[in-house]
Design an enzyme around this catalytic site. Structure first.
Site, mmCIF file in Angstrom:
data_model
loop_
_atom_site.group_PDB
_atom_site.id
_atom_site.type_symbol
_atom_site.label_atom_id
_atom_site.label_comp_id
_atom_site.label_asym_id
_atom_site.label_seq_id
_atom_site.Cartn_x
_atom_site.Cartn_y
_atom_site.Cartn_z
ATOM 1 N N ARG A 1 0.824 -0.603 -0.142
ATOM 2 C CA ARG A 1 0.061 -0.092 -0.044
ATOM 3 C C ARG A 1 1.006 1.309 0.068
ATOM 4 N NH1 ARG A 1 -2.982 -2.997 3.618
ATOM 5 N NH2 ARG A 1 -5.223 -4.132 2.182
ATOM 6 N N LYS B 1 2.487 10.943 -11.638
ATOM 7 C CA LYS B 1 1.865 9.215 -12.558
ATOM 8 C C LYS B 1 1.954 8.185 -12.822
ATOM 9 C CE LYS B 1 -1.030 12.490 -15.765
ATOM 10 N NZ LYS B 1 -1.370 13.184 -17.216
ATOM 11 N N GLU C 1 8.728 17.579 -25.533
ATOM 12 C CA GLU C 1 8.347 17.940 -24.431
ATOM 13 C C GLU C 1 8.601 18.578 -23.916
ATOM 14 O OE1 GLU C 1 5.322 15.953 -23.027
ATOM 15 O OE2 GLU C 1 5.849 13.879 -23.725
ATOM 16 N N GLU D 1 -4.778 16.124 -11.821
ATOM 17 C CA GLU D 1 -4.941 16.520 -12.810
ATOM 18 C C GLU D 1 -6.907 16.941 -12.902
ATOM 19 O OE1 GLU D 1 -3.509 14.561 -17.137
ATOM 20 O OE2 GLU D 1 -5.332 13.763 -16.446
ATOM 21 N N ARG E 1 -3.685 20.723 -14.583
ATOM 22 C CA ARG E 1 -2.250 20.000 -15.154
ATOM 23 C C ARG E 1 -3.049 19.314 -16.682
ATOM 24 N NH1 ARG E 1 -0.273 14.686 -11.634
ATOM 25 N NH2 ARG E 1 1.384 14.388 -13.453
ATOM 26 N N ASN F 1 -1.707 17.771 -21.373
ATOM 27 C CA ASN F 1 -1.792 16.844 -22.283
ATOM 28 C C ASN F 1 -2.145 17.521 -24.050
ATOM 29 O OD1 ASN F 1 -2.036 14.326 -20.799
ATOM 30 N ND2 ASN F 1 -3.957 15.398 -19.885
ATOM 31 N N HIS G 1 -1.005 9.623 -28.621
ATOM 32 C CA HIS G 1 -0.940 8.159 -27.929
ATOM 33 C C HIS G 1 -1.761 7.585 -28.555
ATOM 34 C CE1 HIS G 1 -0.995 9.073 -23.540
ATOM 35 N NE2 HIS G 1 0.714 9.428 -24.434
ATOM 36 N N HIS H 1 8.191 8.209 -28.772
ATOM 37 C CA HIS H 1 7.653 8.991 -27.951
ATOM 38 C C HIS H 1 6.651 10.463 -28.012
ATOM 39 C CE1 HIS H 1 3.833 10.201 -24.636
ATOM 40 N NE2 HIS H 1 5.251 11.023 -23.958
#
Length: 387
Positions: free
Chosen positions: A137, A159, A201, A253, A257, A261, A268, A281
């Site tokens: 956990r 993420k 990016e 998000e 945030r 994307n 993607h 990517h």
């Protein structure tokens, strides 16, 4: 030698405080992780075969015995440290690899107070943090990104996850790292394709948030392309700071945030259609940013002049910006458009049957909206006129 550091504070557990430390010079993992500074709960290092072959990492990995006989393999140091080496590449960003990381942690006797340490690109940092987030956990995470993409984006923000089938990052959690060490010396080890992937990016971040970073990328292209040290350090730090500021405001998000994307819904989908790992990517994201600019122009959200400005910058750096990506040349355009739209509909960010995309009105003025399949189709077919 450390040249800057700063602390972020996330408004969510488990990492209310996360340090990002920048350093220059030849990366020295042995100095960063000395044998006399191991946490009481032990530590598991996770790297891939590409990182394990880097000369600058060899002295550190040589401290572990048993990690060279096959992949995945685990090695141990005299202290309470273990090293897991896995195969490199997007094809191995799977739940099976995440389970292998968990198996290694259990075999090594890592406790909940132990630390998972990911050394590598975005694939490694995503999976290592994901494994840590679900181990008993939640155990602590320390990341050492070795690619430009991971330094400016993937390792920052919490993420985590892995791909599922043909779909990108479909499984994961929000789980910030306790510490991220960004060593710009790793950039010199990158092949050109990996460097350019991360550069996309940085361009995205500049378009969204940072006028000074945009100016640097727009006017210092030769220095950026040559990987000049001072330019690299500025680019990495400004990208990291911009993303960290957004994440600190909106970890899970729910608000701003989402803007990060930009280009990713298109990108993607392209990765899924081509097969994960078939295109870097960042190359897919750069194409996606160009498609988003065309879409915004078609919808009257931005001017043709702004769409042209964005596309021109991307083209100057050598990315494909056309309606049909060069990797899909020769395939029936209608068929590839259908495939990309189908993949876009499975994007995890959608909240309805319509496709949600991030679009820009102009530099640093961004919105999120849902659009129709027909709107998307218009920017994926070659007969659609640019601007």
């Amino acid at each position: 030698m450390q040249y800057n550091s700063y602390t972020l504070r996330y408004n969510a557990p488990p990492a209310e405080q996360a340090d990002i430390v920048f350093s220059r010079g030849n990366p020295d993992l042995s100095a960063l992780f000395p044998a006399d500074a191991v946490p009481a709960g032990g530590q598991l290092f996770v790297a891939d075969t590409a990182v394990s072959r880097l000369p600058c990492c060899a002295p550190f990995f040589a401290q572990f015995t048993g990690a060279a006989a096959g992949v995945p393999s685990i090695g141990r140091r005299a202290d309470a440290s273990a090293l897991l080496i896995i195969e490199a590449g997007e094809a191995y960003k799977t739940i099976e690899t995440v389970l292998a990381i968990l198996d290694a942690a259990l075999a090594h006797g890592l406790t909940r107070s132990g630390v998972f340490i990911g050394i590598g690109g975005g694939v490694i940092t995503d999976m290592t943090a994901f494994a840590a987030s679900i181990f008993k956990r939640g155990a602590a995470v320390h990341l050492v990104p070795t690619t430009l993409l991971a330094m400016v984006d993937a390792a920052i923000g919490g993420k985590t996850g892995c791909d599922f089938g043909i779909y990108k990052n479909m499984t994961g959690t929000f789980f910030p790292a306790r510490r991220i060490d960004i060593m710009s010396g790793f950039i010199s080890t990158l092949p050109e394709s990996e460097y350019r992937s991360g550069l996309a990016e940085a361009v995205k971040t500049a378009l969204l948030f940072d006028p000074e970073l945009y100016r640097l990328l727009d006017t210092e292209q030769d220095a950026v392309t040559r990987r000049e040290q001072a330019v690299l350090e500025t680019m990495i730090e400004r990208s990291a700071r911009a993303k960290a500021a957004v994440v600190a405001e909106d970890l899970s998000e729910k608000g701003r945030r989402i803007q990060l994307n930009l280009g990713h819904t298109f990108g993607h989908a392209l990765e899924s259609v081509l097969g994960l790992g078939a295109i870097p990517h960042g190359d897919a994201v750069a194409w996606g940013i160009a498609r988003a600019a065309q879409l915004a122009c078609n919808l009257g959200i931005c001017t043709p002049q702004y769409a042209q400005t964005v596309t021109d910058m991307l083209a100057r750096y050598g990315w494909c910006t056309g309606a049909v990506h060069t990797k899909l040349a020769g395939s029936p355009p209608e068929q590839t458009a259908d495939a990309i739209i189908s993949a876009m509909k499975k994007d995890k960010k959608n909240s309805s049957s319509r496709i949600r995309v991030v679009l820009q009105k102009e530099l640093h003025d961004t919105l999120t909206m849902e659009v129709s399949d027909q709107d998307i189709r218009r920017v994926l077919l070659p007969e659609s006129r640019e601007y």
